[in-house]
Design an enzyme around this catalytic site. Sequence first.
Site, short mmCIF file in Angstrom:
data_model
loop_
_atom_site.label_atom_id
_atom_site.label_comp_id
_atom_site.label_asym_id
_atom_site.label_seq_id
_atom_site.Cartn_x
_atom_site.Cartn_y
_atom_site.Cartn_z
N TYR A 1 6.60 0.29 15.91
CA TYR A 1 5.94 1.91 16.13
C TYR A 1 7.13 2.46 16.44
O TYR A 1 6.99 3.96 15.97
CB TYR A 1 5.07 1.41 17.47
CG TYR A 1 3.83 0.78 16.99
CD1 TYR A 1 2.36 1.45 16.57
CD2 TYR A 1 3.68 -0.63 17.18
CE1 TYR A 1 1.48 0.80 16.13
CE2 TYR A 1 2.52 -1.29 16.62
CZ TYR A 1 1.42 -0.68 16.50
OH TYR A 1 0.37 -1.53 16.06
N ASN B 1 -6.01 6.35 11.15
CA ASN B 1 -5.85 6.05 9.75
C ASN B 1 -7.15 6.18 8.96
O ASN B 1 -7.70 5.19 9.21
CB ASN B 1 -4.81 5.03 9.17
CG ASN B 1 -4.77 4.71 7.82
OD1 ASN B 1 -5.15 5.68 7.13
ND2 ASN B 1 -4.07 3.53 7.65
N CYS C 1 -1.45 0.75 7.36
CA CYS C 1 -0.94 0.83 8.81
C CYS C 1 -0.75 -0.87 9.47
O CYS C 1 -0.43 -0.90 10.36
CB CYS C 1 -2.02 1.54 9.73
SG CYS C 1 -3.75 0.87 9.46
N HIS C 2 -1.46 -1.61 8.45
CA HIS C 2 -1.12 -3.12 8.80
C HIS C 2 0.36 -3.40 8.84
O HIS C 2 0.87 -4.55 9.28
CB HIS C 2 -1.76 -4.07 7.93
CG HIS C 2 -1.30 -3.88 6.55
ND1 HIS C 2 -2.02 -2.89 5.75
CD2 HIS C 2 -0.64 -4.49 5.71
CE1 HIS C 2 -1.39 -2.83 4.35
NE2 HIS C 2 -0.56 -3.97 4.63
N GLU D 1 1.58 -9.74 1.29
CA GLU D 1 2.80 -8.68 0.96
C GLU D 1 3.64 -9.72 0.83
O GLU D 1 4.77 -9.61 0.47
CB GLU D 1 2.65 -7.59 1.83
CG GLU D 1 1.53 -6.68 1.66
CD GLU D 1 1.86 -5.28 2.16
OE1 GLU D 1 2.78 -5.03 2.46
OE2 GLU D 1 0.68 -4.73 2.10
#
Length: 116
Positions: A58, A81, A89-90, A116
Amino acid sequence: EPLKQCAAWLRAYFCEPSRVGSLPMPAFHHPLLQQDSFTRQVLWTLLRDVKFGEAVSYKQLADLAGNSRAARAVGGAMRSNPIPIIIPCHRVIRSSGQTGNYGGGNLMKEWLLSHE
């Protein structure tokens, strides 16, 4: 056509992740992404600067968005979001390395990060 483009992007994200970078981003028409605000700045910065397979804290995202003392505001932007996964945002985690919260649930956030 915009819906087909979005469906193709999502299909690639989940089934052929290596193709995501070569596809055009789906069109964004949500009012939150049109108004001039820190939230908009944070979301566009996240989309532009944090690539597939990367994570950012963050605080790091606040720095990238131009206000190093706005880590809490970044959290608010993530909660606002309107299109999670597409605006990823993950990929925003705590400085400690913990995943932090996610609107789709913490298990979903962990799954997306491992995907990912």
